[in-house]
Design a protein around this motif. Sequence first.
Motif, mmCIF file in Angstrom:
data_model
loop_
_atom_site.group_PDB
_atom_site.id
_atom_site.type_symbol
_atom_site.label_atom_id
_atom_site.label_comp_id
_atom_site.label_asym_id
_atom_site.label_seq_id
_atom_site.Cartn_x
_atom_site.Cartn_y
_atom_site.Cartn_z
ATOM 1 N N THR A 138 0.832 -1.203 0.000
ATOM 2 C CA THR A 138 0.000 0.000 0.000
ATOM 3 C C THR A 138 0.864 1.250 0.000
ATOM 4 O O THR A 138 1.871 1.331 0.700
ATOM 5 C CB THR A 138 -0.920 0.024 1.233
ATOM 6 O OG1 THR A 138 -1.729 -1.158 1.236
ATOM 7 C CG2 THR A 138 -1.814 1.252 1.225
ATOM 8 N N SER A 139 0.478 2.223 -0.808
ATOM 9 C CA SER A 139 1.180 3.496 -0.824
ATOM 10 C C SER A 139 0.242 4.570 -1.380
ATOM 11 O O SER A 139 -0.951 4.325 -1.549
ATOM 12 C CB SER A 139 2.453 3.415 -1.665
ATOM 13 O OG SER A 139 3.223 4.602 -1.512
ATOM 14 N N PHE A 140 0.800 5.719 -1.647
ATOM 15 C CA PHE A 140 0.053 6.787 -2.308
ATOM 16 C C PHE A 140 0.473 6.835 -3.766
ATOM 17 O O PHE A 140 1.620 6.531 -4.112
ATOM 18 C CB PHE A 140 0.317 8.128 -1.630
ATOM 19 C CG PHE A 140 -0.271 8.221 -0.251
ATOM 20 C CD1 PHE A 140 -1.576 8.651 -0.063
ATOM 21 C CD2 PHE A 140 0.477 7.866 0.858
ATOM 22 C CE1 PHE A 140 -2.125 8.730 1.206
ATOM 23 C CE2 PHE A 140 -0.050 7.939 2.136
ATOM 24 C CZ PHE A 140 -1.365 8.368 2.313
ATOM 25 N N ALA A 141 -0.467 7.212 -4.608
ATOM 26 C CA ALA A 141 -0.174 7.255 -6.040
ATOM 27 C C ALA A 141 0.954 8.225 -6.338
ATOM 28 O O ALA A 141 1.816 7.953 -7.176
ATOM 29 C CB ALA A 141 -1.429 7.640 -6.820
ATOM 30 N N GLU A 142 0.972 9.350 -5.630
ATOM 31 C CA GLU A 142 2.027 10.325 -5.870
ATOM 32 C C GLU A 142 1.995 11.417 -4.817
ATOM 33 O O GLU A 142 1.005 11.590 -4.092
ATOM 34 C CB GLU A 142 1.851 10.966 -7.254
ATOM 35 C CG GLU A 142 0.562 11.740 -7.419
ATOM 36 C CD GLU A 142 0.477 12.434 -8.771
ATOM 37 O OE1 GLU A 142 1.550 12.724 -9.347
ATOM 38 O OE2 GLU A 142 -0.651 12.698 -9.221
ATOM 39 N N VAL A 143 3.111 12.144 -4.743
ATOM 40 C CA VAL A 143 3.140 13.409 -4.017
ATOM 41 C C VAL A 143 2.740 14.454 -5.053
ATOM 42 O O VAL A 143 3.569 14.907 -5.849
ATOM 43 C CB VAL A 143 4.540 13.704 -3.444
ATOM 44 C CG1 VAL A 143 4.530 15.015 -2.666
ATOM 45 C CG2 VAL A 143 5.007 12.558 -2.542
ATOM 46 N N SER A 144 1.457 14.806 -5.072
ATOM 47 C CA SER A 144 0.953 15.654 -6.151
ATOM 48 C C SER A 144 1.449 17.091 -6.045
ATOM 49 O O SER A 144 1.548 17.794 -7.054
ATOM 50 C CB SER A 144 -0.578 15.628 -6.177
ATOM 51 O OG SER A 144 -1.116 16.009 -4.930
ATOM 52 N N HIS A 145 1.753 17.518 -4.834
ATOM 53 C CA HIS A 145 2.339 18.846 -4.642
ATOM 54 C C HIS A 145 3.427 18.765 -3.581
ATOM 55 O O HIS A 145 3.240 18.146 -2.533
ATOM 56 C CB HIS A 145 1.290 19.871 -4.212
ATOM 57 C CG HIS A 145 0.252 20.146 -5.246
ATOM 58 N ND1 HIS A 145 0.523 20.798 -6.429
ATOM 59 C CD2 HIS A 145 -1.073 19.836 -5.279
ATOM 60 C CE1 HIS A 145 -0.585 20.880 -7.145
ATOM 61 N NE2 HIS A 145 -1.566 20.308 -6.477
ATOM 62 N N PHE A 146 4.568 19.370 -3.877
ATOM 63 C CA PHE A 146 5.642 19.510 -2.902
ATOM 64 C C PHE A 146 6.190 20.918 -3.098
ATOM 65 O O PHE A 146 6.987 21.174 -3.985
ATOM 66 C CB PHE A 146 6.731 18.464 -3.133
ATOM 67 C CG PHE A 146 7.582 18.180 -1.924
ATOM 68 C CD1 PHE A 146 8.085 19.218 -1.139
ATOM 69 C CD2 PHE A 146 7.896 16.882 -1.552
ATOM 70 C CE1 PHE A 146 8.854 18.965 -0.020
ATOM 71 C CE2 PHE A 146 8.676 16.607 -0.448
ATOM 72 C CZ PHE A 146 9.157 17.660 0.320
ATOM 73 N N ARG A 147 5.712 21.830 -2.268
ATOM 74 C CA ARG A 147 6.054 23.237 -2.438
ATOM 75 C C ARG A 147 6.920 23.729 -1.285
ATOM 76 O O ARG A 147 6.728 23.323 -0.141
ATOM 77 C CB ARG A 147 4.795 24.102 -2.510
ATOM 78 C CG ARG A 147 3.837 23.763 -3.643
ATOM 79 C CD ARG A 147 2.719 24.794 -3.720
ATOM 80 N NE ARG A 147 1.733 24.475 -4.748
ATOM 81 C CZ ARG A 147 0.560 23.917 -4.502
ATOM 82 N NH1 ARG A 147 0.209 23.640 -3.256
ATOM 83 N NH2 ARG A 147 -0.282 23.660 -5.491
#
Length: 369
Positions: A138-147
Amino acid sequence: MLENKWKDIAPEVPHDFHEKFEETLKYIEKDNTAGKRYKKKKIRVRVLIAAAVLCAGMVVTVAANEFFKWNDHLVKRLEPSEEQQETLQETNYIQNINQSETQNGVTVTLTDSIQDQGFLFAFFKVETDDSITMDDNTSFAEVSHFRIDGTEVYGDDEDRLGSLSTGVEQDTLLKEDQNSAHLKYFNVFLSYDSDYDLSNRTVEISLKNLTDEGNYEEDENVLTEGSWNFKWTLGTVKSPASLEVNQKCDFGGYEITVKKMEVSPLLWSLYLDYNEAMKVYDDERNKFEYTGADYGMDLYIRTDIDQVRYEDGTVVDFDTTIGGISGGGEKQDKENGVLIIRKSFPKLVDVDKLQAVHFKNIDQWIEVR
């Protein structure tokens, strides 16, 4: 004669403390004023003392909340000594965040973050409802924002970070403790090789869609759709200790001068003589077969540190199979005459006591202090 100016006397602490302090003063004063006006000055002194005693518990609570707290997750992950737990709680090297967001039966909590010159590491706890089960994939699909300060790290201004990498994954070290299908720990990391200073920067991270196939996202693999968003401000990053070494070390048949080593509790950088180090890569371009215990020509691999020795003779071993807490990199700085190799330790190191490091793949110790 003293005047009734209790607001000026109360200490400068949070508002709820002021209110409790003043209520206590009024109560004690009312109880002691009748028939005792000739003792008013002494009573006021006693009133202040009594109020301070009654509110002392609140003062301790307020102060304690300002300190960093070591939780079981961090102790297991970083293995700090008792001394390190005491000293690091007073710095910004590690911060407690404890922000939570719940979407569609999944609660994600940003528990803590670690920052240093060259990397940022964020710890997340993920809890799910009974209807949503997780496993080691299990994981997350992506780090959609890294600001950072409102700008995406892969945005137009990415040159500020130089060569960089980011990602999200389950915490490898803690997987053995993650037996629950409804509780997992994750890490989000940023690693870069520029001199960009993270001090007092505002960080925003968004995690998209919980999946059952790691970072591979298909409709049938999405456990829960959502975007979990977090924002916090980092503290001041302390500069690493700079240790002048100026010693030659045998890196598998290549005598290379280690000019200096920069060390923080989790991050280290070796500064090697540029011309001597580049001989390794000159040979690599002409030699393609490696035998026996030869680890190839890659200096990055040859500089894996599996032990450190402190000034009192104590040797600390590292499990190199789990890698460091953050990524690393190699930078060729011909202008300044150095090749820089940057990596991280898998657990905390006491920098003030560090005396020597051991390179596993070439079986060499080198004294750095």
